[in-house]
Design an enzyme around this catalytic site. Sequence first.
Site, PDB file in Angstrom:
ATOM      1  N   LYS A  47       0.845  -1.182   0.000  1.00 49.42           N
ATOM      2  CA  LYS A  47       0.000   0.000   0.000  1.00 49.42           C
ATOM      3  C   LYS A  47       0.883   1.235   0.000  1.00 49.42           C
ATOM      4  CE  LYS A  47      -3.599   2.439   2.305  1.00 49.42           C
ATOM      5  NZ  LYS A  47      -4.499   2.500   3.439  1.00 49.42           N
ATOM      6  N   LYS A  88      -1.911  -1.655  -4.129  1.00 50.74           N
ATOM      7  CA  LYS A  88      -2.788  -0.488  -4.199  1.00 50.74           C
ATOM      8  C   LYS A  88      -1.972   0.776  -4.234  1.00 50.74           C
ATOM      9  CE  LYS A  88      -5.745   1.660  -0.867  1.00 50.74           C
ATOM     10  NZ  LYS A  88      -6.245   1.534   0.454  1.00 50.74           N
TER      11      LYS A  88
HETATM   12  C1  PBG Z   1      -7.065   3.533   4.601  1.00 49.30           C
HETATM   13  C2  PBG Z   1      -7.528   3.318   3.213  1.00 49.30           C
HETATM   14  C3  PBG Z   1      -7.285   4.149   2.121  1.00 49.30           C
HETATM   15  C4  PBG Z   1      -7.919   3.593   1.018  1.00 49.30           C
HETATM   16  C5  PBG Z   1      -8.504   2.423   1.440  1.00 49.30           C
HETATM   17  N1  PBG Z   1      -8.247   2.250   2.786  1.00 49.30           N
HETATM   18  C6  PBG Z   1      -6.593   5.392   1.936  1.00 49.30           C
HETATM   19  C7  PBG Z   1      -5.701   6.086   2.764  1.00 49.30           C
HETATM   20  O1  PBG Z   1      -4.653   5.600   3.176  1.00 49.30           O
HETATM   21  O2  PBG Z   1      -6.053   7.246   2.998  1.00 49.30           O
HETATM   22  C8  PBG Z   1      -7.919   4.222  -0.342  1.00 49.30           C
HETATM   23  C9  PBG Z   1      -8.838   3.676  -1.338  1.00 49.30           C
HETATM   24  C10 PBG Z   1      -9.108   4.549  -2.490  1.00 49.30           C
HETATM   25  O3  PBG Z   1      -8.460   5.589  -2.712  1.00 49.30           O
HETATM   26  O4  PBG Z   1     -10.011   4.201  -3.234  1.00 49.30           O
HETATM   27  N2  PBG Z   1      -7.731   2.832   5.532  1.00 49.30           N
END
Ligand code: PBG
Length: 308
Positions: A181, A234
Site C-alpha cells: 500500500k 494499491k
Molecule cells: C485507509 C484506506 C485508504 C484507502 C482504502 N483504505 C486510503 C488512505 O490511506 O487514505 C484508499 C482507497 C481509495 O483511494 O479508493 N484505511
Amino acid sequence: MVRSLVRETSFGSQQLVQPLFVLHGTDRREPVQSMPGIERLSINHLVEEAGEIAESGVPAVLLFGVPSDKDEAGSSAYDEDGVVQMAVRAIKDAQPELIVITDVCLCAYTSHGHCGVLDDDGTVDNDITLELLAKTAVTHAQAGADMVAPSDMMDGRVGAIRSQLDQEGYSQTPIMAYSAKYASAFYGPFREAAQSSPEEGDRRAYQLDPANVREAIREAKIDEEEGADILMVKPAMPYLDVIRALREESELPIAAYQVSGEYAMIKAAAASGWLDERAVVLESLMAIRRAGAAILITYFAKDVARWL
Ligand code: PBG
C-alpha cells in the site's frame, strides 16, 4: 475467431469486488463529490445496493464505515454495534451469498485521522494499535464478515489479527492484506468519501514510498509469513510492475485495488467527452489482470459486470 483463441488474458465478473461506503443513521444517501456515481449509503440503502450488486454478478463487496463518532482511540471501529458491524449483519441477512469483506483500519474512526492510536509525540503507537485492529477484525467476523482486509500498514498487523481470529474461533476467516500500500496521492477522493484525512501530518511513516518495489516484496513476504491469504497491491494502474513482481515472488493470489483517484480520472475525462469510459475501464482492468492480479477491486465493478 483465431484472435480469441490465442488471447493470453481474460477476466470476468467473478473476479470483481465492489467497494462500498456505509453511513450511520437511516435513509441517508450522500454523493461523493469527487467520485461521480458513488454515494455513501445508510444501511437500508446499502442493503438495496448490495442486492443490485449481487444481481449484476459481482460476487463480493468491500465495506468502509463512515461512523458518527470519532475519538482518539477510534473506539467505534471495534464497537459490536458500530456502523460496519451492523451493515455486515444486514447485508448477510439479505444477501447471504454475497461475499462481504471488511476494511480493517482506524483512520475513519480516529479524531486525528491517523490509522492508529497516537503517542504523546504524535506518532502512531504500533503495538497498542495492533490490539485494537485485532479487536476490530474479530467484531467484523462475529458480525458475519467472510474476509477481513487490514489496510493500516502497522508492523505485525496480519499476525496479530490472525492469532486473535484463531483464538476467537474464526480460524476459517481469511485475511486479505494490503501488503503493498503506497503513500499515494491517488487516494484523495477516498479521503473525502470516508472522511479520513489525517488532521496533521501524512501517512508516509507507515505507507510505502512510490519509488520502491523491493520494499513491497519484503512487506508481502512478512504478511505471508504472518498468515495472509491474499496479498493486495494499491493503487493498481500506476503499480503494475509491483503486481507483476508479487505475482512472481509469491504463490498467494494477488488482489489489485483500482483506487478512488484512478476512478475519478476516468470519470472526469469521460464526462468531458475526452475518453470512452467503457473502453478505458475494460482496458485498464485487462491490464491489471495481465500484470498478474486475480482479484480486481474497483468502483466500476457493478458497471463492468453489466457490460460484460
Ligand atoms: C485507509 C484506506 C485508504 C484507502 C482504502 N483504505 C486510503 C488512505 O490511506 O487514505 C484508499 C482507497 C481509495 O483511494 O479508493 N484505511
